[in-house]
Design an enzyme around this catalytic site. Structure first.
Site, PDB file in Angstrom:
ATOM      1  N   HIS A  94     -19.767 -49.302 -41.950  1.00 19.27           N
ATOM      2  CA  HIS A  94     -19.108 -49.606 -40.667  1.00 19.27           C
ATOM      3  C   HIS A  94     -19.099 -51.105 -40.410  1.00 19.27           C
ATOM      4  CE1 HIS A  94     -18.289 -49.132 -36.263  1.00 19.27           C
ATOM      5  NE2 HIS A  94     -19.036 -50.226 -36.210  1.00 19.27           N
ATOM      6  N   GLU A  95     -20.230 -51.758 -40.661  1.00 21.17           N
ATOM      7  CA  GLU A  95     -20.308 -53.200 -40.426  1.00 21.17           C
ATOM      8  C   GLU A  95     -19.434 -53.977 -41.409  1.00 21.17           C
ATOM      9  OE1 GLU A  95     -21.454 -54.114 -37.754  1.00 21.17           O
ATOM     10  OE2 GLU A  95     -22.488 -52.261 -37.250  1.00 21.17           O
TER      11      GLU A  95
END
Length: 277
Positions: free
Chosen positions: A130-131
């Protein structure tokens, strides 16, 4: 769909700035506000990674200190076709994570010490993916542009207030009707903040979807989000509210009213969308 929503919101923010500028400061005031905000945010954009990491007391960790974490990020970055970002750790037992950096070549991923205790390997991969998605989608750049426009509108409103206090404008000024200007002084900054929050929420949905594709396990990211949300509600992090929007889940505790103005979308909807993948 969320990409189109981002463009629509950015267009709305631009239009709001043009209308507010004309109403409150005329053409000259509008240009001064824009140049001032661009200057401040240009500095913030080029130094955003240093500022964010320092604000959250993150320390860089070497491969020797955290070999598993480095290997995991390197593998996911290769899948995402990104350079491996620098890796930082925040000494905090509340599990959370964020990414920062002006572009993929100048990026960093930070995780709290608590996240490695709470999540299993697949869930941690989902969070890191996600990051990396935020880096891949250049969300720092999009957020910076939105901040420029929102900041310019707020500065324009402040400038107009001081001008009125000291008699700096009259009814025949280029800005138009003073009553309209007063209304815009109140409404425009609030509207700009709400649009900026909506942009942030939209980018979180996109990062969830992109992150799920990178790690290949949407359910793992969904499970991680559920655990992180519960943990942050029970033990909120002591962080600067200005940096709260960077984290994968809101690190600040808030009630229903606070959630209305949150930069993060509803957790239930994020999990639902991931499970639907």
């Amino acid at each position: 769909m969320n990409t189109m929503k981002t463009f629509i919101l950015m267009a709305a923010l631009t239009a709001l700035f043009m209308v507010a500028g004309q109403a409150m400061g005329g053409q000259q005031g509008m240009m001064i506000a824009l140049l001032f905000a661009v200057g401040l945010n240009f500095f913030a954009y080029w130094n955003s990674d240093k500022m964010a990491l320092a604000m959250n007391k993150a320390r860089e960790v070497s491969e020797a200190e955290a070999p598993d974490l480095h290997n995991m990020v390197a593998s996911l970055a290769a899948r995402a076709q990104l350079p491996k970002p620098k890796i930082y750790v925040v000494d905090n037992q509340t599990p959370n994570a964020f990414a920062t950096g002006r572009n993929p070549d100048h990026a960093a991923v930070a995780v709290t010490t608590g996240i490695m205790r709470v999540l299993n390997r697949d869930e941690l991969e989902g969070v890191l993916a996600h990051e990396l998605a935020h880096i891949k989608n250049r969300d720092i750049l999009i957020g910076s542009i939105a901040a420029v426009m929102a900041g310019a509108i707020s500065y324009l409103a402040t400038m107009a207030q001081w001008a009125m206090i000291f008699g700096g404008r009259s009814n025949d000024d280029e800005g138009g009707n003073p009553i309209v200007a007063i209304v815009m002084m109140i409404v425009a900054p609030l509207a700009a903040s709400l649009i900026q929050m909506a942009i942030s929420r939209s980018r979180e949905y996109i990062a969830d979807a992109t992150g799920a594709e990178i790690c290949g396990h949407p359910q793992s990211l969904a499970s991680a989000l559920n655990k992180l949300s519960s943990a942050n509600e029970q033990i909120p992090m002591d962080v600067n509210p200005a940096s709260a929007q960077m984290y994968i889940v809101n690190p600040l505790k808030g009630g229903s009213i606070a959630n209305l103005f949150s930069t993060h979308p509803p957790m239930e909807e994020r999990i639902r969308r991931l499970m639907a993948m």
